[in-house]
Design a protein around this motif. Structure first.
Motif, PDB file in Angstrom:
ATOM      1  N   ILE A 158       0.922  -1.116   0.090  1.00 20.40           N
ATOM      2  CA  ILE A 158       0.479  -0.040  -0.261  1.00 20.40           C
ATOM      3  C   ILE A 158       0.871   1.081  -0.101  1.00 20.40           C
ATOM      4  O   ILE A 158       1.908   1.581   0.338  1.00 20.40           O
ATOM      5  N   SER A 159       0.466   2.485  -0.818  1.00 24.89           N
ATOM      6  CA  SER A 159       1.447   3.203  -0.671  1.00 24.89           C
ATOM      7  C   SER A 159       0.598   4.538  -0.459  1.00 24.89           C
ATOM      8  O   SER A 159      -0.734   4.394  -0.692  1.00 24.89           O
ATOM      9  N   ARG A 160       1.231   5.407   0.505  1.00 29.29           N
ATOM     10  CA  ARG A 160       0.486   7.710   0.470  1.00 29.29           C
ATOM     11  C   ARG A 160       1.076   8.063   0.095  1.00 29.29           C
ATOM     12  O   ARG A 160       2.760   7.514   0.845  1.00 29.29           O
ATOM     13  N   LYS A 161       1.118   8.890  -1.620  1.00 29.21           N
ATOM     14  CA  LYS A 161       1.904   9.569  -1.658  1.00 29.21           C
ATOM     15  C   LYS A 161       2.284  11.408  -0.328  1.00 29.21           C
ATOM     16  O   LYS A 161       1.134  11.801   0.158  1.00 29.21           O
ATOM     17  N   ILE A 162       3.173  11.451   0.262  1.00 32.76           N
ATOM     18  CA  ILE A 162       3.030  12.222   1.304  1.00 32.76           C
ATOM     19  C   ILE A 162       3.790  14.081   0.903  1.00 32.76           C
ATOM     20  O   ILE A 162       3.824  14.476   1.210  1.00 32.76           O
ATOM     21  N   LEU A 163       4.532  13.606  -0.723  1.00 37.14           N
ATOM     22  CA  LEU A 163       4.412  15.155  -1.810  1.00 37.14           C
ATOM     23  C   LEU A 163       4.945  14.806  -2.949  1.00 37.14           C
ATOM     24  O   LEU A 163       5.503  13.564  -2.884  1.00 37.14           O
ATOM     25  N   SER A 164       4.878  15.892  -3.257  1.00 38.62           N
ATOM     26  CA  SER A 164       5.047  16.302  -4.920  1.00 38.62           C
ATOM     27  C   SER A 164       6.078  17.090  -5.068  1.00 38.62           C
ATOM     28  O   SER A 164       6.824  18.105  -4.352  1.00 38.62           O
ATOM     29  N   PHE A 165       7.305  16.741  -6.196  1.00 36.54           N
ATOM     30  CA  PHE A 165       8.581  17.675  -6.453  1.00 36.54           C
ATOM     31  C   PHE A 165       9.187  17.218  -7.800  1.00 36.54           C
ATOM     32  O   PHE A 165       8.954  15.773  -8.282  1.00 36.54           O
ATOM     33  N   ARG A 166      10.003  18.116  -8.214  1.00 35.00           N
ATOM     34  CA  ARG A 166      10.433  18.222  -9.964  1.00 35.00           C
ATOM     35  C   ARG A 166      11.439  17.944 -10.316  1.00 35.00           C
ATOM     36  O   ARG A 166      12.381  18.576  -8.888  1.00 35.00           O
ATOM     37  N   MET A 167      11.838  17.434 -11.034  1.00 35.74           N
ATOM     38  CA  MET A 167      13.556  17.639 -11.772  1.00 35.74           C
ATOM     39  C   MET A 167      13.617  18.224 -12.260  1.00 35.74           C
ATOM     40  O   MET A 167      12.484  18.536 -13.384  1.00 35.74           O
ATOM     41  N   ILE A 168      14.998  19.199 -12.475  1.00 29.98           N
ATOM     42  CA  ILE A 168      14.829  20.181 -12.922  1.00 29.98           C
ATOM     43  C   ILE A 168      16.846  20.334 -13.361  1.00 29.98           C
ATOM     44  O   ILE A 168      16.958  19.286 -12.588  1.00 29.98           O
ATOM     45  N   THR A 169      16.264  20.748 -14.124  1.00 29.77           N
ATOM     46  CA  THR A 169      17.892  20.689 -14.614  1.00 29.77           C
ATOM     47  C   THR A 169      18.904  22.374 -14.312  1.00 29.77           C
ATOM     48  O   THR A 169      18.336  23.226 -14.287  1.00 29.77           O
ATOM     49  N   VAL A 170      20.186  22.388 -14.034  1.00 38.29           N
ATOM     50  CA  VAL A 170      20.276  23.305 -13.276  1.00 38.29           C
ATOM     51  C   VAL A 170      21.791  23.576 -13.441  1.00 38.29           C
ATOM     52  O   VAL A 170      22.777  22.446 -13.410  1.00 38.29           O
ATOM     53  N   ALA A 171      22.754  24.475 -13.620  1.00 36.89           N
ATOM     54  CA  ALA A 171      23.799  24.693 -14.037  1.00 36.89           C
ATOM     55  C   ALA A 171      24.361  26.391 -12.964  1.00 36.89           C
ATOM     56  O   ALA A 171      23.546  27.155 -12.354  1.00 36.89           O
ATOM     57  N   PHE A 247      14.059  19.834  -4.214  1.00 34.08           N
ATOM     58  CA  PHE A 247      13.981  20.419  -3.068  1.00 34.08           C
ATOM     59  C   PHE A 247      15.188  20.541  -2.597  1.00 34.08           C
ATOM     60  O   PHE A 247      15.970  20.156  -1.744  1.00 34.08           O
ATOM     61  N   LEU A 248      16.689  19.820  -3.389  1.00 33.15           N
ATOM     62  CA  LEU A 248      17.755  19.716  -3.042  1.00 33.15           C
ATOM     63  C   LEU A 248      18.582  21.893  -3.833  1.00 33.15           C
ATOM     64  O   LEU A 248      18.340  22.039  -3.230  1.00 33.15           O
ATOM     65  N   CYS A 249      17.703  22.026  -4.510  1.00 28.14           N
ATOM     66  CA  CYS A 249      18.513  22.857  -5.052  1.00 28.14           C
ATOM     67  C   CYS A 249      17.439  24.400  -5.489  1.00 28.14           C
ATOM     68  O   CYS A 249      17.977  25.484  -5.737  1.00 28.14           O
ATOM     69  N   GLN A 250      16.238  24.070  -4.898  1.00 23.89           N
ATOM     70  CA  GLN A 250      15.387  25.628  -4.997  1.00 23.89           C
ATOM     71  C   GLN A 250      16.526  26.309  -4.010  1.00 23.89           C
ATOM     72  O   GLN A 250      15.700  27.721  -4.666  1.00 23.89           O
ATOM     73  N   PRO A 251      16.160  26.404  -2.854  1.00 23.16           N
ATOM     74  CA  PRO A 251      17.055  27.138  -1.811  1.00 23.16           C
ATOM     75  C   PRO A 251      18.234  27.769  -3.059  1.00 23.16           C
ATOM     76  O   PRO A 251      18.816  29.120  -3.165  1.00 23.16           O
ATOM     77  N   LEU A 252      19.190  26.862  -3.496  1.00 24.83           N
ATOM     78  CA  LEU A 252      19.972  27.654  -4.357  1.00 24.83           C
ATOM     79  C   LEU A 252      19.942  28.615  -5.210  1.00 24.83           C
ATOM     80  O   LEU A 252      20.769  29.499  -5.804  1.00 24.83           O
ATOM     81  N   ILE A 253      18.467  28.417  -5.726  1.00 24.49           N
ATOM     82  CA  ILE A 253      18.304  28.798  -6.648  1.00 24.49           C
ATOM     83  C   ILE A 253      17.885  30.297  -7.283  1.00 24.49           C
ATOM     84  O   ILE A 253      18.220  31.540  -7.151  1.00 24.49           O
ATOM     85  N   GLU A 254      16.758  30.333  -5.167  1.00 20.60           N
ATOM     86  CA  GLU A 254      16.902  31.584  -4.960  1.00 20.60           C
ATOM     87  C   GLU A 254      17.828  32.608  -4.726  1.00 20.60           C
ATOM     88  O   GLU A 254      17.913  33.434  -4.641  1.00 20.60           O
ATOM     89  N   GLN A 255      18.569  31.935  -4.083  1.00 18.81           N
ATOM     90  CA  GLN A 255      20.323  32.624  -4.046  1.00 18.81           C
ATOM     91  C   GLN A 255      20.649  32.849  -4.328  1.00 18.81           C
ATOM     92  O   GLN A 255      21.653  33.642  -4.208  1.00 18.81           O
ATOM     93  N   GLY A 256      20.368  32.572  -6.044  1.00 17.50           N
ATOM     94  CA  GLY A 256      21.406  33.188  -6.985  1.00 17.50           C
ATOM     95  C   GLY A 256      22.918  32.297  -7.591  1.00 17.50           C
ATOM     96  O   GLY A 256      23.556  32.390  -8.324  1.00 17.50           O
ATOM     97  N   GLU A 257      22.603  30.928  -6.608  1.00 22.95           N
ATOM     98  CA  GLU A 257      24.130  29.584  -6.903  1.00 22.95           C
ATOM     99  C   GLU A 257      24.178  28.868  -7.794  1.00 22.95           C
ATOM    100  O   GLU A 257      24.836  28.737  -8.255  1.00 22.95           O
ATOM    101  N   LEU A 258      22.735  28.733  -8.030  1.00 24.75           N
ATOM    102  CA  LEU A 258      22.314  28.174  -9.330  1.00 24.75           C
ATOM    103  C   LEU A 258      21.097  28.904 -10.362  1.00 24.75           C
ATOM    104  O   LEU A 258      20.422  29.572  -9.877  1.00 24.75           O
TER     105      LEU A 258
END
Length: 314
Positions: A158-171, A247-258
């Protein structure tokens, strides 16, 4: 087989010996002497008319017959223990042992607070947490629950979905200034990637083309790793371009690092799921952990990091 009426005697002792890896450790867990444990296993072997364990002064191993017997009897004991634990549901008080499998990178970056809060709420639980990217066999390895990236196709779970996320391409902007900004997935073929490995196989970079069709992009790599945080670190250092969960890189995008690229070609969001064996009875300890996961990532939760959902699929 002799004395079939008492054939269940000694099974729990035998299973504990195998799980513990020694008579001494099993004796400690069960609260008996080593000699008592040894005699229980010997009596069981005599009743079965077969040797289950190879014993030496330094090691303990299963015979072929013992391995088959262990797998069968462990499943029986798990069901028996679940039946005895049914009182937990009535009391709504999680107690006992909870064995959980969590994905390595996501677990360490986002689930540690959930684990800590669970233990604070339910001090009668003895928790066993395994951080691994390996797809564990829940029933076969004695896991009560697993958190997995992507929905399980196993009908026994049985599976329960707890959240959604996107895969994004960054540099980094510096990398893009040097190598150019890809405008179409096919442009990636001229870039160097930092790739993620799963079970030693690189995860394919998939995108949606203008017709809404999935395309796989063959991109050369400058580095490969089976650790998401290492992948993110290398991308953030400008080593190459990467495809990472937001979820890993969104904060870095907001900070302008990625910098995020190819936004119009990304696939729909993926899900993170709590999965557990398909049983008529769901123990309070498992239900409490799943409920806490859902609470932690709910849009109304104070600790929510990204958009979430909590639908149940059977």
């Amino acid at each position: 087989m002799k004395n079939r009426h008492d054939s269940l005697e000694g099974i729990s002792t035998f299973v504990q010996v195998v799980e513990s890896g020694s008579f001494t450790e099993a004796a400690s867990v069960l609260g008996h002497s080593v000699s008592y444990i040894s005699k229980e296993v010997t009596r069981l072997e005599e009743r079965l008319g077969a040797r289950l364990l190879n014993r030496t002064t330094r090691s303990l191993s299963l015979t072929d017959i013992g391995r088959v017997y262990f797998e069968k009897t462990r499943g029986i004991l798990m069901e028996a223990r679940e039946a005895e634990m049914s009182i937990d549901t009535l009391q709504q008080k999680p107690v006992g042992r909870l064995k959980v499998s969590l994905p390595a990178s996501f677990g360490q970056s986002h689930l540690l607070p959930v684990v800590a809060e669970y233990m604070q709420r339910y001090p009668d639980i003895k928790l066993n947490v395994d951080f691994s990217s390996r797809l564990v066999d829940l029933a076969g390895e004695g896991f009560d629950l697993a958190v997995r990236m992507g929905e399980s196709k196993d009908s026994n779970l049985i599976s329960r979905k707890i959240l959604s996320f996107r895969m994004i391409t960054v540099a980094t902007q510096a990398y893009l200034d040097t190598h150019g900004t890809p405008r179409h997935p096919n442009d990636l073929r001229t870039h160097q990637a930092v790739k993620y490995l799963y079970n030693q196989v690189p995860i394919t970079w998939e995108y949606l083309n203008e017709k809404g069709e999935v395309i796989n992009v063959d991109i050369g790599h400058i580095a490969e790793t089976n650790n998401l945080q290492m992948q993110q670190t290398l991308v953030s250092a400008g080593v190459g371009i990467g495809r990472l969960p937001e979820f890993l890189c969104q904060p870095l995008i907001e900070q302008g690092e990625l910098v995020e690229v190819l936004t119009e070609y990304e696939l729909p969001p993926h899900g993170v799921y709590a999965v557990f064996p398909h049983r008529h009875y769901l123990s309070a300890k498992v239900r409490a952990f799943v409920d806490l996961l859902t609470e932690h990532f709910s849009p109304k939760g104070k600790k929510a990091a990204i958009k979430s959902s909590s639908s149940i699929h059977e």
